[in-house]
Write a protein that holds these residues in place. Structure first.
Motif, PDB file in Angstrom:
ATOM      1  N   ALA A 187      53.071  31.205  85.537  1.00 48.58           N
ATOM      2  CA  ALA A 187      53.372  30.919  86.736  1.00 48.58           C
ATOM      3  C   ALA A 187      53.492  32.184  87.658  1.00 48.58           C
ATOM      4  O   ALA A 187      52.932  32.233  88.713  1.00 48.58           O
ATOM      5  CB  ALA A 187      54.692  30.012  87.006  1.00 48.58           C
ATOM      6  N   LEU A 188      54.236  33.067  87.108  1.00 50.80           N
ATOM      7  CA  LEU A 188      54.239  34.468  87.630  1.00 50.80           C
ATOM      8  C   LEU A 188      52.788  35.260  87.823  1.00 50.80           C
ATOM      9  O   LEU A 188      52.563  35.603  88.787  1.00 50.80           O
ATOM     10  CB  LEU A 188      55.215  35.424  87.059  1.00 50.80           C
ATOM     11  N   ALA A 189      52.081  35.174  86.718  1.00 47.92           N
ATOM     12  CA  ALA A 189      50.934  35.653  86.614  1.00 47.92           C
ATOM     13  C   ALA A 189      49.945  35.262  87.511  1.00 47.92           C
ATOM     14  O   ALA A 189      49.122  35.811  88.341  1.00 47.92           O
ATOM     15  CB  ALA A 189      50.319  35.687  85.302  1.00 47.92           C
ATOM     16  N   ARG A 190      50.168  33.775  87.845  1.00 49.11           N
ATOM     17  CA  ARG A 190      49.223  33.251  88.765  1.00 49.11           C
ATOM     18  C   ARG A 190      49.580  33.327  89.939  1.00 49.11           C
ATOM     19  O   ARG A 190      48.563  33.734  90.930  1.00 49.11           O
ATOM     20  CB  ARG A 190      49.515  31.651  88.721  1.00 49.11           C
ATOM     21  N   LEU A 191      50.730  33.581  90.430  1.00 48.95           N
ATOM     22  CA  LEU A 191      51.158  34.011  91.798  1.00 48.95           C
ATOM     23  C   LEU A 191      50.875  35.353  91.917  1.00 48.95           C
ATOM     24  O   LEU A 191      50.280  35.737  93.012  1.00 48.95           O
ATOM     25  CB  LEU A 191      52.614  33.915  91.848  1.00 48.95           C
ATOM     26  N   GLN A 192      50.728  36.240  91.266  1.00 47.20           N
ATOM     27  CA  GLN A 192      50.435  37.575  91.261  1.00 47.20           C
ATOM     28  C   GLN A 192      48.833  37.579  91.608  1.00 47.20           C
ATOM     29  O   GLN A 192      48.355  38.269  92.518  1.00 47.20           O
ATOM     30  CB  GLN A 192      50.634  38.579  90.099  1.00 47.20           C
ATOM     31  N   ALA A 193      48.139  36.821  90.847  1.00 50.11           N
ATOM     32  CA  ALA A 193      46.842  36.796  91.135  1.00 50.11           C
ATOM     33  C   ALA A 193      46.319  36.340  92.415  1.00 50.11           C
ATOM     34  O   ALA A 193      45.496  36.965  93.015  1.00 50.11           O
ATOM     35  CB  ALA A 193      46.062  35.867  89.874  1.00 50.11           C
ATOM     36  N   ALA A 194      47.108  35.448  92.928  1.00 47.03           N
ATOM     37  CA  ALA A 194      46.654  35.011  94.075  1.00 47.03           C
ATOM     38  C   ALA A 194      47.047  35.978  95.113  1.00 47.03           C
ATOM     39  O   ALA A 194      46.450  36.055  96.283  1.00 47.03           O
ATOM     40  CB  ALA A 194      47.607  33.551  94.407  1.00 47.03           C
ATOM     41  N   ARG A 195      48.341  36.496  95.123  1.00 50.12           N
ATOM     42  CA  ARG A 195      48.558  37.433  95.901  1.00 50.12           C
ATOM     43  C   ARG A 195      47.488  38.579  95.911  1.00 50.12           C
ATOM     44  O   ARG A 195      47.145  39.335  97.049  1.00 50.12           O
ATOM     45  CB  ARG A 195      49.949  38.345  95.715  1.00 50.12           C
ATOM     46  N   GLU A 196      46.922  39.178  94.810  1.00 43.63           N
ATOM     47  CA  GLU A 196      45.987  40.287  94.806  1.00 43.63           C
ATOM     48  C   GLU A 196      44.756  39.765  95.421  1.00 43.63           C
ATOM     49  O   GLU A 196      44.232  40.435  96.324  1.00 43.63           O
ATOM     50  CB  GLU A 196      45.938  40.416  93.271  1.00 43.63           C
ATOM     51  N   ALA A 197      44.260  38.433  95.216  1.00 45.48           N
ATOM     52  CA  ALA A 197      43.380  37.862  95.851  1.00 45.48           C
ATOM     53  C   ALA A 197      43.364  37.829  97.426  1.00 45.48           C
ATOM     54  O   ALA A 197      42.464  38.185  98.303  1.00 45.48           O
ATOM     55  CB  ALA A 197      42.838  36.454  95.190  1.00 45.48           C
ATOM     56  N   GLU A 249      40.749  40.361  99.343  1.00 43.26           N
ATOM     57  CA  GLU A 249      39.741  39.661 100.052  1.00 43.26           C
ATOM     58  C   GLU A 249      40.047  38.979 101.294  1.00 43.26           C
ATOM     59  O   GLU A 249      39.362  38.535 101.861  1.00 43.26           O
ATOM     60  CB  GLU A 249      39.321  38.427  99.142  1.00 43.26           C
ATOM     61  N   GLY A 250      41.416  39.365 101.618  1.00 37.63           N
ATOM     62  CA  GLY A 250      41.922  38.800 102.876  1.00 37.63           C
ATOM     63  C   GLY A 250      42.052  37.333 102.930  1.00 37.63           C
ATOM     64  O   GLY A 250      41.933  36.775 104.155  1.00 37.63           O
ATOM     65  N   LEU A 251      42.083  36.547 101.854  1.00 38.14           N
ATOM     66  CA  LEU A 251      42.095  35.133 101.856  1.00 38.14           C
ATOM     67  C   LEU A 251      43.654  34.784 102.422  1.00 38.14           C
ATOM     68  O   LEU A 251      44.612  35.237 102.170  1.00 38.14           O
ATOM     69  CB  LEU A 251      41.986  34.471 100.434  1.00 38.14           C
ATOM     70  N   PRO A 252      43.740  33.446 103.105  1.00 36.96           N
ATOM     71  CA  PRO A 252      44.773  33.027 103.262  1.00 36.96           C
ATOM     72  C   PRO A 252      45.566  32.772 102.171  1.00 36.96           C
ATOM     73  O   PRO A 252      44.850  32.314 101.128  1.00 36.96           O
ATOM     74  CB  PRO A 252      44.659  31.677 103.986  1.00 36.96           C
ATOM     75  N   LEU A 253      46.841  32.777 101.828  1.00 39.17           N
ATOM     76  CA  LEU A 253      47.601  32.473 100.687  1.00 39.17           C
ATOM     77  C   LEU A 253      47.256  31.150 100.012  1.00 39.17           C
ATOM     78  O   LEU A 253      47.123  31.039  98.913  1.00 39.17           O
ATOM     79  CB  LEU A 253      48.989  32.734 100.942  1.00 39.17           C
ATOM     80  N   GLU A 254      47.102  30.231 100.837  1.00 38.83           N
ATOM     81  CA  GLU A 254      46.661  28.863 100.514  1.00 38.83           C
ATOM     82  C   GLU A 254      45.338  28.888  99.552  1.00 38.83           C
ATOM     83  O   GLU A 254      45.261  28.266  98.439  1.00 38.83           O
ATOM     84  CB  GLU A 254      46.795  27.745 101.415  1.00 38.83           C
ATOM     85  N   GLU A 255      44.420  29.502 100.079  1.00 41.33           N
ATOM     86  CA  GLU A 255      43.082  29.571  99.603  1.00 41.33           C
ATOM     87  C   GLU A 255      43.142  30.409  98.515  1.00 41.33           C
ATOM     88  O   GLU A 255      42.560  30.062  97.207  1.00 41.33           O
ATOM     89  CB  GLU A 255      41.974  30.012 100.557  1.00 41.33           C
ATOM     90  N   ALA A 256      44.009  31.338  98.363  1.00 41.44           N
ATOM     91  CA  ALA A 256      44.013  32.182  97.197  1.00 41.44           C
ATOM     92  C   ALA A 256      44.668  31.788  95.917  1.00 41.44           C
ATOM     93  O   ALA A 256      44.293  31.790  94.983  1.00 41.44           O
ATOM     94  CB  ALA A 256      44.842  33.816  97.604  1.00 41.44           C
TER      95      ALA A 256
END
Length: 119
Positions: free
Chosen positions: A22-32, A36-43
């Motif tokens: 779960a933490l790896a997923r959150l980290q990957a979303a934060r990096e995206a 890429e400047g994506l909104p957090l929801e989209e990332a």
């Protein structure tokens, strides 16, 4: 988007212990989000497929977004504090340089006092 297996285990007061996945997923979303400047929801939605649940309790979408936002705010605060400390450190170094006595050519040519031990 939520995972199976129930809620995460209780952690330190006021927190939860999330699985590494779960933490790896959150980290990957934060990096995206940052890259890429994506909104957090989209990332968060984009990295969904990269991390299968595998029976682990993953945060719900709402929990994940709240956690990402809290982490992003905390990181901004810490980075701001770090910038302020670096600026203060630079000012202190300049102040110390101003306090040092000037070094003359004679002082530079003189042999250091500890060199007599190497005779």
């Amino acid at each position: 988007m939520g995972g199976g297996g129930g809620p995460p285990a209780p952690g330190p007061p006021g927190g939860r212990l999330w699985p590494k996945e779960a933490l790896a997923r959150l980290q990957a979303a934060r990096e995206a989000h940052l890259r890429e400047g994506l909104p957090l929801e989209e990332a968060l939605a984009r990295v969904q497929g990269d991390f299968p649940a595998a029976g682990l309790a993953l945060p719900s979408e709402g929990e994940a977004l709240a956690l990402l936002r809290a982490l992003a705010e905390r990181l901004e605060r810490v980075e701001g504090e770090l910038r302020a400390l670096r600026e203060e450190n630079a000012c202190l170094r300049e102040a110390l340089k101003a306090l040092e006595p000037p070094v003359s050519e004679a002082t530079l040519r003189r042999r250091p006092w500890w060199r007599f031990w190497g005779r």
